[in-house]
Structure formats: structure tokens, C-alpha cells
Design an enzyme around this catalytic site. Sequence first.
Site, short mmCIF file in Angstrom:
data_model
loop_
_atom_site.label_atom_id
_atom_site.label_comp_id
_atom_site.label_asym_id
_atom_site.label_seq_id
_atom_site.Cartn_x
_atom_site.Cartn_y
_atom_site.Cartn_z
N GLN A 54 0.83 -1.21 0.00
CA GLN A 54 0.00 0.00 0.00
C GLN A 54 0.87 1.26 0.00
O GLN A 54 1.53 1.55 1.00
CB GLN A 54 -0.89 0.00 1.25
CG GLN A 54 -1.76 1.23 1.41
CD GLN A 54 -2.53 1.23 2.72
OE1 GLN A 54 -2.09 0.63 3.70
NE2 GLN A 54 -3.67 1.90 2.76
N SER B 151 1.07 6.59 2.42
CA SER B 151 1.75 7.58 3.27
C SER B 151 3.05 8.09 2.66
O SER B 151 3.76 7.34 1.96
CB SER B 151 2.08 6.96 4.63
OG SER B 151 0.93 6.42 5.20
N GLU C 198 -10.32 -1.08 5.52
CA GLU C 198 -9.11 -1.38 6.30
C GLU C 198 -9.41 -1.24 7.79
O GLU C 198 -9.00 -2.07 8.59
CB GLU C 198 -8.00 -0.40 5.88
CG GLU C 198 -6.69 -0.60 6.64
CD GLU C 198 -5.60 0.41 6.23
OE1 GLU C 198 -5.84 1.22 5.33
OE2 GLU C 198 -4.52 0.35 6.82
C1 LIG Z 1 3.85 -0.18 11.39
C2 LIG Z 1 3.21 0.74 10.41
C3 LIG Z 1 2.83 0.25 9.18
C4 LIG Z 1 2.29 1.11 8.23
N1 LIG Z 1 1.99 0.61 6.99
C5 LIG Z 1 1.62 1.46 6.01
C6 LIG Z 1 1.46 0.99 4.66
O1 LIG Z 1 1.63 -0.21 4.36
N2 LIG Z 1 1.15 1.88 3.72
C7 LIG Z 1 0.94 3.20 3.99
O2 LIG Z 1 0.64 3.95 3.07
N3 LIG Z 1 1.09 3.68 5.24
C8 LIG Z 1 1.43 2.85 6.26
N4 LIG Z 1 1.61 3.32 7.54
C9 LIG Z 1 1.52 4.76 7.76
C10 LIG Z 1 0.37 5.22 8.63
O3 LIG Z 1 -0.83 5.20 7.92
C11 LIG Z 1 0.75 6.61 9.14
O4 LIG Z 1 1.84 6.45 10.02
C12 LIG Z 1 -0.38 7.28 9.85
O5 LIG Z 1 -1.38 7.66 8.93
C13 LIG Z 1 0.10 8.53 10.65
O6 LIG Z 1 0.82 9.39 9.84
P1 LIG Z 1 2.27 9.93 10.25
O7 LIG Z 1 3.09 8.77 10.68
O8 LIG Z 1 2.76 10.78 9.14
O9 LIG Z 1 2.04 10.83 11.55
P2 LIG Z 1 1.52 12.33 11.58
O10 LIG Z 1 0.38 12.50 10.63
O11 LIG Z 1 2.68 13.23 11.42
O12 LIG Z 1 0.97 12.43 13.05
C14 LIG Z 1 1.80 12.58 14.19
C15 LIG Z 1 0.92 12.65 15.44
O13 LIG Z 1 0.06 13.79 15.37
C16 LIG Z 1 -1.31 13.41 15.49
N5 LIG Z 1 -2.14 14.23 14.60
C17 LIG Z 1 -1.87 14.56 13.31
N6 LIG Z 1 -2.86 15.32 12.80
C18 LIG Z 1 -3.78 15.48 13.79
C19 LIG Z 1 -5.05 16.16 13.87
N7 LIG Z 1 -5.55 16.80 12.83
N8 LIG Z 1 -5.71 16.10 15.05
C20 LIG Z 1 -5.22 15.42 16.12
N9 LIG Z 1 -4.02 14.76 16.09
C21 LIG Z 1 -3.32 14.79 14.95
C22 LIG Z 1 -1.35 11.95 15.04
O14 LIG Z 1 -2.42 11.26 15.64
C23 LIG Z 1 -0.01 11.43 15.57
O15 LIG Z 1 -0.12 11.11 16.93
C24 LIG Z 1 2.10 2.48 8.53
C25 LIG Z 1 2.47 2.97 9.79
C26 LIG Z 1 3.03 2.12 10.72
C27 LIG Z 1 3.43 2.69 12.04
#
Ligand SMILES: Cc1cc2nc3c(=O)[nH]c(=O)nc-3n(C[C@H](O)[C@H](O)[C@H](O)COP(=O)(O)OP(=O)(O)OC[C@H]3O[C@@H](n4cnc5c(N)ncnc54)[C@H](O)[C@@H]3O)c2cc1C
Length: 397
Positions: free
Chosen positions: A126, A129, A244
Amino acid sequence: MDLEFSPADIAFREEARAFIAENYPAHLRAKADEGEELAKEDFLAWHRILAEKGWVAPAWPTQYGGPGWTTTQRYIWSEELARADTIPIMPFGINMVGPVIYTFGTAEQKARFLPRILSGDDWWCQGYSEPGAGSDLASLRTRAVRDGDHYIVNGQKTWTTLAQHADWGFFLVRTDPDAKQQEGISFLLIDMKTPGITVRPIITLGGEHEVNEVWLEDVRVPVENRIYEENKGWTCAKFLLAHERTGIAGVARSKRGVERIKTIARAEMDGDRPLIANAFFKRKIAELEMDLTALEFTELRTLASEAAGRGPGPESSLLKIKGTEIQQRLTELALEAVGHYGAPYFRGFPTGDNATPIGPDYAHRAAPTYFNGRKTSIYGGSNEIQRNIIAKMVLGL
Ligand SMILES: Cc1cc2nc3c(=O)[nH]c(=O)nc-3n(C[C@H](O)[C@H](O)[C@H](O)COP(=O)(O)OP(=O)(O)OC[C@H]3O[C@@H](n4cnc5c(N)ncnc54)[C@H](O)[C@@H]3O)c2cc1C
């Protein structure tokens, strides 16, 4: 909502239970018990057995290869898989891109991709991100520029689960940088062997290679690999995320997890009595079980509404939050139960290391599973974001 199983459902449960008992490969059970990292072939071994039986995609319509089960049968099946502690079927093909393809794809796309998803011939990843686009997914910047009957794709994806094994990936790319964020995105299927794709590992806290960075440099993707209309990919993206999130709740597996903790707590001693006799520990287990039962009924209500023809809506966010919080509490409790025996363990104890691990076998999995479990409240859209969705879409705030 009728919660009694019919005689036909009970017969189905017996059939499902017997099938798993007879066909689930013993070597997979041994590997999982040892806490060994599973290889691609391990996942595919179970996938192929189920595919042959016609049971690998419980939710798919029959015309695309689904088994034609009722919602109740699907629920029973997930219960039986959890009860037998089988390894999961990778969700990226079966639960994610498959439903997008049969819902939004052309006849040619369905014929080309669906059979190979079912058979396990294609492993999917997928590509949603990006380093600057996780929660705020619509701000993604991976760019696809049209060049005749191809797109030229440039950008970077991250956290791409098990992309090191993937034959294909489904990617969100920006096709119109001038449109409103959600309106300039397209949904592309990309062959991971295309020149210009580099997959780099990210090693997580538990010592595992589960996620990756994926770099795309002048990657040529045929236009025929785009699902749905150009710049309408957000519709597919949202549809996929709702599916999902429902799957992430993992109620049946958590029930099995509670049983596992009880087994550990019966074996571990707290002074001169088993840990399970400790009132504080017992209370934590009881609270978990109550929350899990409440979640189970919420999931059953969602399934009942799905059975009535209403797909998973914003309430799937609620299942995701509660389901993943419970999963994390389970890993915390397991670590607490094994105490100091949890400290020295790493998943996949180094081959050739002749130090005998101390402590009982069940302690092997506690620490890495705890670390690995931190991800559940982040992936599939973080739980904070799910709370925003509930506030807006369910409570109308
Ligand atoms: C083990 C693992 C597997 C994954 N696998 C995939 C995959 O296969 N494919 C893929 O595309 N993605 C994958 N992801 C990505 C995942 O979908 C993202 O990590 C997730 O959407 C959070 O985005 P970010 O890590 O950029 O954190 P950020 O968006 O930067 O967020 C950081 C923190 O701020 C908080 N936050 C951000 N915006 C807001 C808001 N508006 N209000 C309140 N709180 C907020 C979040 O909750 C979080 O605690 C995976 C992630 C992990 C950890």
C-alpha cells in the site's frame, strides 16, 4: 439483531473448525509459537490452501471468487481462525485493493488482477503515506505526469508494509497539482519491478523488517493501470480506508489474546500464589474482557448493518480505536505478566547463538509483541484522526 446461531450456522462452524484442524500447516504453528519472523512463503502457504478451497476472500462477491457466505458465516470464520491461532492473511490484496478493483475497476482490470490476488500469485503493498503526508494524506506530493499512454511517477512513500515482498503496489499520486487537494489525486497500480523503484528497509523497535521507504524515480506506469477516473482517486482511497479500519478491530484475535494471558497468569507466580489470584491483575483482565465484549457487540451491530446492505461507514473509526486500544492493553498485560523474563528477548533469536534463553517459552514473544503493537494506534489512520472523524461524521460536532 438476532444473536443466536441457526443450526446451519452451527454446522458451518463445525465444518470450518474441522477444515482448519486438518489443513493448517504444522510448521506455521511452530514458527508462530517460537515468535519467529514469518517469511513470504509462510504467509503464502496458508493463503494458497485457503485459495484452493475457495475461502481466502470471505467478503468478496461470488462472481469474483468469494465463497458466498452470509455475514454471520464470515463472523464465525474469523472466530474460528482466531481460536486456532492461525497466521493472518495479508490484507493488502484481499481486503484492500481487491474490493477497490471489483468496485471501481474496468472489466479488463478485474480479469487481470483479481484472480492473481485470490491465488496469492501477486503480493501487494500500500503506497499511501509519505514523509509529509500521513494523517493529512491529501497533502501527498508524489507526482504523476501524463506522457502519452503512460504516467511518469516521481516521489517517495514511507511505512510501506512488507513492500520488500511485493509484486504490485497500489499508490496514491498527484495528477493535478492545481486542483483542490482531494481532487487532484489518482489511484495507480504499479508493478514493483518497474525500473526506478527502490525499496529501503526501516527496522522497527522490535528488531523487525516490516516497513519500508519506497522511492519512485521516473517510473513509467501505463495509463491502463489507473483505477477509476483521473483525479478521482480520493474516492477509491476513502472506500479502501473504511474497509481497512473495520478489519483492524481484530475482536476474535483479541479474545484469543485474553485466553493466552490467563494461561500465562496461571503459570506465573506472584509470591506463593499464581498471578491470576492477584486481585489487581485479575481486575485488569476483567476490565479488558468487559471492553472486549462491548466491542464485540458493536462489531456485530456493524456486521448486521452491512448484511442489510449498508457498507462500513464512519462508525468503523470507533471499531478501529477500541479494537487497537484493546490490542495494546493485551500486549502490556502480557509483558507485565512475564515480568523480568520479558526483558532479554528479541524476535528471531540470532541463529547460531548458543546462549539458552531463560524463562518460559511464552516469554519469548512478550517484549517484541509489545513493541510491535505500538503501531496499531497509528496505522490505518491514527486514533486521534479517528476521533476527529467520529466528532465530525458521527456526532455532527
Ligand atoms: C507499522 C506501520 C505500518 C504502516 N503501513 C503502512 C502501509 O503499508 N502503507 C501506507 O501507506 N502507510 C502505512 N503506515 C503509515 C500510517 O498510515 C501513518 O503512520 C499514519 O497515517 C500517521 O501518519 P504519520 O506517521 O505521518 O504521523 P503524523 O500524521 O505526522 O501524526 C503525528 C501525530 O500527530 C497526530 N495528529 C496529526 N494530525 C492530527 C489532527 N488533525 N488532530 C489530532 N491529532 C493529529 C497523530 O495522531 C499522531 O499522533 C504504517 C504505519 C506504521 C506505524
